[in-house]
Design a protein around this motif. Structure first.
Motif, short mmCIF file in Angstrom:
data_model
loop_
_atom_site.label_atom_id
_atom_site.label_comp_id
_atom_site.label_asym_id
_atom_site.label_seq_id
_atom_site.Cartn_x
_atom_site.Cartn_y
_atom_site.Cartn_z
N VAL A 74 0.63 -1.14 0.04
CA VAL A 74 0.16 0.09 -0.04
C VAL A 74 0.88 1.07 -0.13
O VAL A 74 1.82 1.33 0.68
CB VAL A 74 -1.06 -0.03 1.25
N GLU A 75 0.61 2.46 -0.94
CA GLU A 75 1.43 3.41 -1.13
C GLU A 75 1.64 4.19 0.37
O GLU A 75 0.73 4.24 0.81
CB GLU A 75 0.83 4.47 -1.94
N GLY A 76 2.66 4.31 0.79
CA GLY A 76 3.13 4.92 1.94
C GLY A 76 2.80 4.59 3.13
O GLY A 76 2.65 5.08 4.23
N ARG A 77 2.50 3.23 3.15
CA ARG A 77 1.87 2.32 4.37
C ARG A 77 2.68 1.10 4.49
O ARG A 77 3.09 0.66 3.45
CB ARG A 77 0.61 2.20 4.53
N ALA A 78 2.48 0.48 5.58
CA ALA A 78 3.21 -0.85 5.77
C ALA A 78 2.54 -1.89 4.84
O ALA A 78 1.20 -1.58 4.67
CB ALA A 78 3.06 -1.15 7.17
N ALA A 79 2.99 -2.88 4.46
CA ALA A 79 2.27 -3.97 3.60
C ALA A 79 1.14 -4.63 4.59
O ALA A 79 1.22 -4.84 5.62
CB ALA A 79 3.32 -5.08 2.97
N ARG A 80 0.24 -5.02 3.92
CA ARG A 80 -0.71 -6.03 4.52
C ARG A 80 -1.05 -7.32 4.00
O ARG A 80 -0.52 -7.70 2.86
CB ARG A 80 -2.00 -5.24 4.22
N PHE A 81 -1.42 -8.34 4.92
CA PHE A 81 -1.29 -9.81 4.41
C PHE A 81 -2.82 -10.17 4.76
O PHE A 81 -3.71 -9.65 5.25
CB PHE A 81 -0.26 -10.48 5.52
N ASP A 82 -2.79 -11.12 3.79
CA ASP A 82 -4.17 -11.59 3.60
C ASP A 82 -3.95 -13.17 3.08
O ASP A 82 -3.19 -13.65 2.37
CB ASP A 82 -4.42 -10.96 2.02
N ILE A 83 -4.89 -14.09 3.93
CA ILE A 83 -4.80 -15.24 3.73
C ILE A 83 -5.55 -15.71 2.30
O ILE A 83 -6.37 -15.21 1.94
CB ILE A 83 -5.33 -16.11 4.86
N LYS A 84 -4.90 -16.71 1.61
CA LYS A 84 -5.38 -16.75 0.07
C LYS A 84 -6.47 -17.77 0.38
O LYS A 84 -6.33 -19.15 0.32
CB LYS A 84 -4.37 -17.48 -0.76
N GLY A 85 -7.76 -17.55 0.46
CA GLY A 85 -8.82 -18.33 0.57
C GLY A 85 -9.40 -18.02 -0.88
O GLY A 85 -9.04 -18.54 -1.75
N LEU A 86 -10.85 -17.87 -0.78
CA LEU A 86 -11.70 -17.46 -1.86
C LEU A 86 -10.94 -16.22 -2.77
O LEU A 86 -10.50 -15.37 -2.18
CB LEU A 86 -13.18 -16.92 -1.61
N ARG A 87 -10.82 -16.63 -4.05
CA ARG A 87 -10.44 -15.43 -4.91
C ARG A 87 -11.08 -14.19 -4.71
O ARG A 87 -12.39 -14.16 -4.60
CB ARG A 87 -10.41 -16.00 -6.41
N HIS A 88 -10.26 -13.14 -4.91
CA HIS A 88 -10.89 -11.95 -4.65
C HIS A 88 -10.12 -10.71 -5.14
O HIS A 88 -8.95 -10.58 -5.35
CB HIS A 88 -11.51 -11.70 -3.11
N HIS A 89 -10.63 -9.47 -5.12
CA HIS A 89 -10.10 -8.36 -5.65
C HIS A 89 -9.94 -7.68 -4.47
O HIS A 89 -10.34 -7.86 -3.22
CB HIS A 89 -10.73 -7.70 -6.87
N HIS A 90 -9.04 -6.30 -4.62
CA HIS A 90 -8.87 -5.61 -3.54
C HIS A 90 -9.47 -3.94 -3.45
O HIS A 90 -9.08 -3.58 -4.85
CB HIS A 90 -7.39 -5.68 -3.13
N PHE A 91 -9.85 -3.75 -2.62
CA PHE A 91 -10.31 -2.24 -2.48
C PHE A 91 -9.18 -1.50 -1.27
O PHE A 91 -9.40 -1.81 -0.15
CB PHE A 91 -11.78 -2.35 -1.95
N ILE A 92 -8.59 -0.42 -1.71
CA ILE A 92 -7.63 0.11 -0.78
C ILE A 92 -8.52 1.66 -0.72
O ILE A 92 -8.58 2.21 -1.70
CB ILE A 92 -6.40 0.31 -1.56
N CYS A 93 -8.58 1.82 0.62
CA CYS A 93 -9.13 3.29 0.89
C CYS A 93 -7.85 4.06 0.86
O CYS A 93 -7.04 4.11 1.55
CB CYS A 93 -9.69 3.07 2.49
N ASP A 94 -8.34 5.36 0.09
CA ASP A 94 -7.38 6.63 0.05
C ASP A 94 -7.09 7.15 1.08
O ASP A 94 -6.04 7.70 1.82
CB ASP A 94 -8.15 7.73 -0.90
N HIS A 95 -8.09 7.14 2.30
CA HIS A 95 -7.83 7.72 3.43
C HIS A 95 -7.27 7.14 4.35
O HIS A 95 -6.44 7.51 5.00
CB HIS A 95 -9.56 8.21 3.89
N CYS A 96 -7.85 5.79 4.85
CA CYS A 96 -7.32 5.20 5.86
C CYS A 96 -6.34 4.17 5.51
O CYS A 96 -5.59 3.43 6.47
CB CYS A 96 -8.33 4.60 6.93
N GLY A 97 -6.47 3.88 4.33
CA GLY A 97 -5.12 2.71 3.96
C GLY A 97 -5.70 1.24 4.03
O GLY A 97 -5.14 0.39 3.87
N ASN A 98 -7.05 1.02 4.81
CA ASN A 98 -7.30 -0.29 4.98
C ASN A 98 -7.46 -1.08 3.53
O ASN A 98 -8.04 -0.10 2.60
CB ASN A 98 -8.69 -0.20 5.76
N VAL A 99 -7.37 -2.29 3.42
CA VAL A 99 -7.66 -3.12 2.41
C VAL A 99 -8.79 -3.88 2.74
O VAL A 99 -8.89 -4.51 3.55
CB VAL A 99 -6.45 -3.92 2.16
#
Lengths: 141, 141
Positions: A74-99
């Motif tokens: 994530v731009e300007g923030r620490a990397a985030r981790f995600d268990i690979k279960g169901l396939r999915h896309h990602h939404f990254i919040c411009d404001h809080c950086g949550n994925v």
DNA sequence: GTGTTACATTAGATTTAGTCCAAATAGTCT
DNA sequence: AGACTATTTGGACTAAATCTAATGTAACAC
């Protein structure tokens, strides 16, 4: 994800199911957020067995390498981790950086011409904007 | 990108066209790679006028915020920057971390249901694999 | 021009995220 | 048990990026 399932997937990947490694997997499986390495480290250390910072990073690296866990930069923030279960896309919040996860749907591959000699391993669609929590507020950053 | 065009787009965004800011834009416009902040900093400092590290980072932040430049986060590596010219997707090399452009094509938006109350600003497609230079070699990391 | 104000730049200290290292420990296999 | 390998550990270290507070510069009003 059940205890046995985690054990199984670790062993299938040729990784020992150590208590520390298991704890990382279990936390990721239980969490529906996408924690940072530090969050994972802290969560694991709130219960036994403890794990050092280096071990948490080592395990995350190994799990990503084994394909069990996904790392999202994530731009300007620490990397985030995600268990690979169901396939999915990602939404990254411009404001809080949550994925957050967005339900999977197929996306067309690029033309062979556009790809050239590159070897494609995977595609990933990333959406950006405001998450539900940050959406109503006025932008402040 | 011509001198005047850079000046224009800076002013349209309400940013002064300072020598340091201009230098960042000019370097990004001329470069077809996707340099890191440090590479930009060093490139700018090989010619006059010099720019401090803080200024380079400040300017990159401002340019990204103004929408003139895109920041691409890469797992485990420094972020890369990219002037927003023609729309394109990105290919990130698993091996060397380089970011390359893939010709733009439209991708379907997610279903409104999947998006919920989130406010979508943009979608971005990221391909991963081996770039032309790294493709023939056997994986080593 | 001079003053005022807001915008920019600077060097260096600081923070944050993550890696490296060498020694100790714990599994696994025979 | 003994040998062997994978794993963990704390702490030092590095790289990337941000912050701070002082200084400089440009634009506008008068």
């Amino acid at each position: 994800m059940a205890v046995a399932a985690i054990k199984q997937s670790l062993e299938n990947s040729g990784l020992r199911c150590t208590p520390q490694r298991y704890a990382v997997m279990a936390f990721l499986a239980a969490s529906h957020r996408h924690p940072t390495a530090v969050e994972i480290f802290e969560a694991v250390n709130r219960v036994d067995p403890r794990s050092s910072r280096a071990t948490t990073y080592n395990n995350l690296r190994d799990l990503v390498q084994a394909g069990l866990v996904r790392e999202v930069a994530v731009e300007g923030r620490a990397a985030r981790f995600d268990i690979k279960g169901l396939r999915h896309h990602h939404f990254i919040c411009d404001h809080c950086g949550n994925v957050e996860d967005i339900e999977w749907y197929n996306i067309p591959r690029p033309a062979a011409r556009a790809l050239g000699k590159r070897v494609l391993r995977e595609c990933e669609l990333i959406f950006r904007g405001r998450c539900t929590k940050c959406a109503p507020r006025k932008a402040s950053r």
